[in-house]
Design a protein around this motif. Sequence first.
Motif, PDB file in Angstrom:
ATOM      1  N   SER A 262      47.830  15.115 -43.464  1.00  0.00           N
ATOM      2  CA  SER A 262      49.213  14.822 -43.837  1.00  0.00           C
ATOM      3  C   SER A 262      49.379  13.452 -44.478  1.00  0.00           C
ATOM      4  O   SER A 262      50.495  13.092 -44.850  1.00  0.00           O
ATOM      5  CB  SER A 262      50.117  14.915 -42.599  1.00  0.00           C
ATOM      6  OG  SER A 262      49.716  13.961 -41.619  1.00  0.00           O
ATOM      7  N   GLY A 263      48.300  12.678 -44.585  1.00  0.00           N
ATOM      8  CA  GLY A 263      48.419  11.337 -45.137  1.00  0.00           C
ATOM      9  C   GLY A 263      48.945  10.325 -44.148  1.00  0.00           C
ATOM     10  O   GLY A 263      49.409   9.249 -44.548  1.00  0.00           O
ATOM     11  N   GLU A 264      48.866  10.646 -42.845  1.00  0.00           N
ATOM     12  CA  GLU A 264      49.356   9.744 -41.812  1.00  0.00           C
ATOM     13  C   GLU A 264      48.174   9.178 -41.031  1.00  0.00           C
ATOM     14  O   GLU A 264      47.021   9.396 -41.382  1.00  0.00           O
ATOM     15  CB  GLU A 264      50.340  10.482 -40.902  1.00  0.00           C
ATOM     16  CG  GLU A 264      51.583  10.944 -41.652  1.00  0.00           C
ATOM     17  CD  GLU A 264      52.469  11.828 -40.808  1.00  0.00           C
ATOM     18  OE1 GLU A 264      53.672  11.556 -40.729  1.00  0.00           O
ATOM     19  OE2 GLU A 264      51.961  12.800 -40.232  1.00  0.00           O
ATOM     20  N   CYS A 310      43.183   4.768 -48.407  1.00  0.00           N
ATOM     21  CA  CYS A 310      43.387   5.932 -47.552  1.00  0.00           C
ATOM     22  C   CYS A 310      42.026   6.440 -47.107  1.00  0.00           C
ATOM     23  O   CYS A 310      41.081   6.504 -47.898  1.00  0.00           O
ATOM     24  CB  CYS A 310      44.140   7.038 -48.303  1.00  0.00           C
ATOM     25  SG  CYS A 310      45.861   6.646 -48.660  1.00  0.00           S
ATOM     26  N   ALA A 417      46.318  12.527 -48.571  1.00  0.00           N
ATOM     27  CA  ALA A 417      47.292  13.616 -48.579  1.00  0.00           C
ATOM     28  C   ALA A 417      46.641  14.795 -49.288  1.00  0.00           C
ATOM     29  O   ALA A 417      46.473  14.774 -50.504  1.00  0.00           O
ATOM     30  CB  ALA A 417      48.571  13.193 -49.290  1.00  0.00           C
ATOM     31  N   GLN A 607      50.099  20.099 -43.336  1.00  0.00           N
ATOM     32  CA  GLN A 607      49.941  19.037 -44.317  1.00  0.00           C
ATOM     33  C   GLN A 607      51.261  18.303 -44.553  1.00  0.00           C
ATOM     34  O   GLN A 607      51.273  17.096 -44.790  1.00  0.00           O
ATOM     35  CB  GLN A 607      49.409  19.622 -45.632  1.00  0.00           C
ATOM     36  CG  GLN A 607      48.841  18.607 -46.595  1.00  0.00           C
ATOM     37  CD  GLN A 607      49.894  17.785 -47.298  1.00  0.00           C
ATOM     38  OE1 GLN A 607      50.950  18.310 -47.681  1.00  0.00           O
ATOM     39  NE2 GLN A 607      49.630  16.488 -47.478  1.00  0.00           N
ATOM     40  N   SER A 609      53.327  17.662 -42.312  1.00  0.00           N
ATOM     41  CA  SER A 609      53.655  17.001 -41.052  1.00  0.00           C
ATOM     42  C   SER A 609      54.804  17.691 -40.322  1.00  0.00           C
ATOM     43  O   SER A 609      55.568  17.038 -39.610  1.00  0.00           O
ATOM     44  CB  SER A 609      53.996  15.514 -41.288  1.00  0.00           C
ATOM     45  OG  SER A 609      54.000  14.818 -40.071  1.00  0.00           O
TER      46      SER A 609
END
Length: 1137
Positions: A262-264, A310, A417, A607, A609
Amino acid sequence: MQRRRAGLGRPRQRQQRQQHPPPPAVGPRAAAMVPPSGGGGSPDLGGRPACALLLLCYLNFVPSWGRQTSLTTSVASSAEQSMAHKDFIYFSVAEGNVRNVSEVSVEYLCSQPCVVSLEAVVSSEFRSSIPVYKKRWKNEKHLHTSRTHLVQVKFPSIMVYRDDYFIRHSISVSVVILRAWITHQYSGGDVGVKWDGNLLHAVAKNYTLLKTVPPFERPFKDHQVCLEWNMDYIWNLRANRIPQCPLENDVVTLLGFLYASSGENTGIVKKLPRFQNRELEATRRQRIDYPVFTVSLWLYLLHYCKASLCGILYFVDSNEMYGTPSVFLTEEGLLHIQMHLVQGDDLAVKTKFTLPLKEWFRLDISFNGDQIVVTTSIGQDLKSYHNQTIRFLEDLHYNDTAGYFIIGGSRYVAGIAGFFGPLKYYRLRTLHPAQIFNPLLETQLAEQIKLYYERCAEVQEIVSVYASMVQQGRGTQEACDLQNSYVDLRRRYGSPSVCRAFPWEQELRAQHSGLFQSLMEMGLLTVPTHQRESVLEIGGMMFEKAAKRLSSVDSLHHISSVVPLLMDASCCGYHKASYYLAVFYETGLNVPRNRLQGMLYSLVGGQGSERLSSMNLGYKHFQGIDDYPLDWELSYAYYSNIATKTPLDQHTLQGDQAYVEAIRLKDDETLKVQTKEDGDVFMWLKHEAVRGNAAAQQRLAQMLFWGQQGVAKNPEAAIEWYARGALETEDPALIYDYAIVLFKGQGVKKNRRLALELMKKAASKGLHQAVNGLGWYYHKFKKNYVQAAKYWLRAEEMGNPDASYNLGVLYLDGVFPGVPGKNQTLAGEYFHKAAQGGHIEGTLWCSLYYITGNLETFPRDPEKAVVWAKHIAEKNGYLGHVIRKGLNAYLEGSWHEALLYYVLAAETGIEVSQTNLAHICEERPDLAKRYLGVNCVWRYYNFSVFQIDAPSFAYLKMGDLYYYGHQNQSQDLELSVQMYAQAALDGDSQGFFNLALLIEEGAIIPHQILDFLEIDPTLHANNISILQELYERCWSHSSEESLSPCALAWLYLHFRLIWGAVLHSALIYFLGTFLLSVLIAWTLQYFQSVSANSFNLTPAGASPDATTPTASPAVTPAADVSAQDQPTVPNNPEPRG
């Protein structure tokens, strides 16, 4: 480059250097490759490449084993070479094999007083050049004469004999070198000189190789010791067993299924163990300062990094610092590769090419010492995309067991992400991309993901353009319309005007006809000007429109019609719609069941979230169901994402949230107290609260603040009751609650002075939460850690879990008074104590320690980490909102809506919703059969019994289903017994009763089940004894005051036993009497026969008459005689007077 420290702060920054092809290295690495002079070595040398090269030379150039070699090297000066007698040394070994005592004959000649040295050097798989035997002697008198000296070379037992009771660890020796040399006393050779220095001054030397014997071909040593008989017996049992090395290779599959990132700040944590194979482990250790490995992974990027870096794949060492390798994505789309150097610094480089977006590609990175090769290949055919080679001058440090790997995000850096595909890690090899076997296994699912985002790109473009057109049209109309009352009324109550002149082609409009129709119906009066926000808000409006249709009386009937609307909402980024679609397809809820589409929308929602989607993915991987592979680390990645958001969501007073309550539909008493703002329970509590009842005020405030017991969340009204109770009733709990509200400003203006007064007042009344609150005040606002620790220690003694957590934070930050530096061990102990008290943040820290295994007091346990993270994630308010909607629908009799929301909640893996859904399917089997594509009762009761703390009635239900069989499930008595036994172990009397009935029907309870129930089979020789024990336990666990079925069954069993005993004794009496009667009758008959034979003889003196007729055959003589002797008895005798 940053080398990040795992504390509360961020790792420090390192400088980046772009590498160029360097000249040949002349540093420590090159020096290490130079063979040691003289071929000697110290005992503590490791297995260096130099030693391996030396041994290889020996093996290649020595023609024989253990025989005399002709390779004799003379190092005498040119003047000495002209002498008539030249120094030499030869030796021969009686046997070429290594023995305990080997006899060596040394022949030598000295031209000057000399010292002769003999040495045996051994190399194993872990160490090389280890001397195991040394001997020296002088020769001062016999010069210029060849002499022979016999030497008994004794080798250690561990390299000669097999393992036994005394020799526990024999070693496998690869090479044994026997070498001898001569040194002159006046040229530096003396007995007192060190061996290495003596060898340097040798005038002649020689060597030979002895053949080693494998460990399991060696003899046993006779220790001349007698063992005790039991120890000797144990040893003989395993004396001839030859252990085998485990089949092991260096390929590790770090990820085998698709992972939605999810890019978190959450990701997958993997920890590699050491090799069990000693050769592989030795190779790994040798390459700590010369890394040779390959990483291959599949990626699908949605966009580049929004921050500076990232995470893709990186190693975190035991000191919570980045190690080798660490691969990140930059905001420009470049790869950032970071390494840890031997001298302790870090080095980072960037690639010259960017990674592709919205395209599946394979990234291969191979490390070979000072060289890195980065390759990207696109598509299933692995079409080459980019390739780059990078070289370094520094030595890299690489130890993949001294820490853990992270795939994606962590608390140090956010993840990418997009989606991760299969990830393989070759620990000891560097491979060309053509040699790597790492296919994209889930090809259909990967293709569906690609098609989904291609379609969504079209949908987002249509929605964005349409929203901008509506805004432009609205602005023009507002500028031109006259300001009068008629126009205002038309705007307010009339149908909104919409622009129908679309700029898209007819084919595109036909392809998305439903989308255009939905856009025209919505009107879009209030659309944000920002493009991304406008698309997301329009997606939310589409979802609300679909949810409205699903809230009708026959909502399940409309599911197929709202699926296109949910698809468009999902494409707009509103991923609640994605989760609805995932559940519809996975369960076949009024749509054809399609697991591929279910996986697609679950991954898309994860993805994005979406909380319920992430919990669904975490649960499926935790249990390994519905074609999802069992992977606890992958499950933890999803659950931890929601668990970290749960405390934040709880403090957010907005959104569709409700308190998660474990309310079972079988519990009638709990259902009776569910209420609403106009319900009887709420009105009664309000009445009592107005009268000044402190308990009613506190309960009413809690219900309104958290949205409990069916009441809608209303923080403003809750704060009013908190304030009223605190000022009127002097109740310490209400005073504390109101003080917290004033401190944080939740729904009311902050007032720190009044909050502190109230907090002190509540603490003076002995409330441990208030004591902890004072410590929080001094820590947060005054930075007075001494005062904060004092209050927290006091509250911790009173049993407050918040205080335990806060003390752990002090130790973690290194600010605990009187304790220098950080102490993660003590911090972990306090976090664990807080977690046992139900503290959310403490539980999160414990789960993190269990998944990483970097703390000694928390050994790595991925399963336990998932359980703790799952426990916190299931407290999330968004899940509670869905459960509450299902419960309200059930209480109102709306079966369609209740079934819908309980299916949505049950698929997240929460147990109470699974059993409630199964209960609904039992009550309304017609509804479940018509709309669900799965066996509802079987599926969700079966899911629930695999949960922690599952209810006993679920075990009983599954036991019944296994006993009777259910639809496509056949009968299975063994599993039925296990289910009943688990229910009995939980203290359910029905479990004991059902087990007893199975025994009475002839079933056999396995011994392991009896042991599970703590019933000793040795004390219960037969089934009757086991039945008595089961019925007695059933009776003791029964909650009924009167005679329960267990009591009646126990009494009936004893009645049968008594009656059987009685019948058994009566039968014996009857058989004994019958046999005795038969014996008496036979005895009488026998004596009568004997007496009759005696009266049948002829009397003396009487002559027989020839004419006398013979007796009739039908009448015996005895009968005649008895008839004659007996008096005649009349047929009707008269009574005597």
